[in-house]
Design an enzyme around this catalytic site. Sequence first.
Site, PDB file in Angstrom:
ATOM      1  N   ASP A   1     -33.976  42.655  22.183  1.00  0.00           N
ATOM      2  CA  ASP A   1     -33.307  44.084  21.447  1.00  0.00           C
ATOM      3  C   ASP A   1     -32.949  44.062  20.348  1.00  0.00           C
ATOM      4  O   ASP A   1     -32.690  44.918  18.960  1.00  0.00           O
ATOM      5  CB  ASP A   1     -31.805  44.859  22.265  1.00  0.00           C
ATOM      6  CG  ASP A   1     -30.893  43.839  22.804  1.00  0.00           C
ATOM      7  OD1 ASP A   1     -31.569  42.822  22.669  1.00  0.00           O
ATOM      8  OD2 ASP A   1     -29.742  44.214  22.538  1.00  0.00           O
TER       9      ASP A   1
ATOM     10  N   GLY B   1     -22.597  39.011  23.614  1.00  0.00           N
ATOM     11  CA  GLY B   1     -21.100  39.861  23.113  1.00  0.00           C
ATOM     12  C   GLY B   1     -19.950  39.521  22.292  1.00  0.00           C
ATOM     13  O   GLY B   1     -19.884  38.094  21.873  1.00  0.00           O
TER      14      GLY B   1
ATOM     15  N   HIS C   1     -23.455  31.642  23.781  1.00  0.00           N
ATOM     16  CA  HIS C   1     -22.539  32.407  23.004  1.00  0.00           C
ATOM     17  C   HIS C   1     -21.039  31.747  22.370  1.00  0.00           C
ATOM     18  O   HIS C   1     -20.252  32.158  22.741  1.00  0.00           O
ATOM     19  CB  HIS C   1     -22.252  33.843  21.983  1.00  0.00           C
ATOM     20  CG  HIS C   1     -23.988  34.603  22.101  1.00  0.00           C
ATOM     21  ND1 HIS C   1     -24.814  34.657  23.383  1.00  0.00           N
ATOM     22  CD2 HIS C   1     -24.284  34.837  21.202  1.00  0.00           C
ATOM     23  CE1 HIS C   1     -25.848  35.091  22.122  1.00  0.00           C
ATOM     24  NE2 HIS C   1     -25.525  34.969  21.096  1.00  0.00           N
TER      25      HIS C   1
ATOM     26  N   GLU D   1     -18.801  30.955  17.220  1.00  0.00           N
ATOM     27  CA  GLU D   1     -19.684  31.074  15.954  1.00  0.00           C
ATOM     28  C   GLU D   1     -17.972  32.299  15.400  1.00  0.00           C
ATOM     29  O   GLU D   1     -17.978  32.626  14.420  1.00  0.00           O
ATOM     30  CB  GLU D   1     -20.488  32.555  16.529  1.00  0.00           C
ATOM     31  CG  GLU D   1     -20.946  33.525  15.662  1.00  0.00           C
ATOM     32  CD  GLU D   1     -21.874  34.460  16.625  1.00  0.00           C
ATOM     33  OE1 GLU D   1     -21.966  34.672  17.529  1.00  0.00           O
ATOM     34  OE2 GLU D   1     -22.409  35.365  15.331  1.00  0.00           O
TER      35      GLU D   1
HETATM   36 ZN   LIG Z   1     -27.042  35.311  19.592  1.00  0.00          ZN
END
Ligand SMILES: [Zn+2]
Length: 356
Positions: free
Chosen positions: A24, A181, A208, A211
């Site tokens: 997406d 998210g 994830h 970050e």
């Molecule tokens: Zn990513």
Amino acid sequence: MTAAHIDTATLRRLPKAVLHDHLDGGLRPATLVELADEVGHTLPANDPRELADWYYEAANSGDLVRYIATFEHTLAVMQTREGLLRTAEEYVLDLAEDGVVYGEVRYAPELMLKGGLTLPEVVETVQEGLAAGRAKAAAAGTPVRVGTLLCGMRMFDRSREIADLAVAFRDAGVVGFDIAGAEDGFPPADHLGAFEHLRRESVPFTIHAGEAYGLPSIHQALQVCGAQRIGHGVRITEDIVDGKLGRLAGWVRDRRIALEMCPTSNLQTGAASSIAGHPITALKDLGFRVTLNTDNRLVSGTTMTREMSLLVEEAGWTVQDLRTVTVNAVKSAFIPFDERNALIRDVILPGYEAAL
Ligand SMILES: [Zn+2]
């Protein structure tokens, strides 16, 4: 530091592998405009070029939360069978165009239910679109192997259900799982039920982490949840002082945990301040299993060829460095060992041999 210039055509031809690329986040601007028109969704711009510029500007805010907010427009056109088929097919064709021979695509099925599709229907439809893209790419002489990762959303509570979905589709093209998210405020351990289920079922997953939030997030992803790879992980550098590795950084390097690094995306969300100073170079030199990725090609206005070019031009990377991160990615891909070996031996190494 001056490195030899490598022209874009050569970079595009190099065989590439991408482990971290959101379906997406990678639509073609022209497709987004056409599909939005069909479903009656209002975009911030209706000219594909202006729309691409709008994405780039919005994504350059230096804030992960704002960066993520740009996805409302791509998601708006991914609620129907037609929208999913087209975006999945074009996803593969765009990878082929970019010289990618192995790609893992990820998306969150729970965000694609507004048009009445069920979770399994979303996954079946995306797989159908990917298969169509693979067939066309192969027919054009640029075959791409594709694996799918299903994402649970870290701020919602459907991750256990999505883990079930990953298990159900493991023999139909789904190779793993992730949570995506906003990272800050939504720790991975909130989704322990999903990760424990996947471990029991022997389905690999990445998370994830590192970050927008630092070492505790990476620690939890690896040591509490049991992730086999880390999405981004740039902030593992906080555990390295004067080249000396702390325990967690040592674990990541020594256990060969792949870091799915995305330089342009990291600049945009503020996780890194320049390409020249992006931790991917220092971590590569310290022997970490770093991999190079696009994250979101539309949102970040990038491709694998562009990411490689930036590292060559601004961080002194050589073709050998590009080969290293490509082999790293295939080694850590969530497909069987024999297939990974065959890709490295038959496709990656000969491709770089020809370029050297
Ligand atoms: Zn990513």
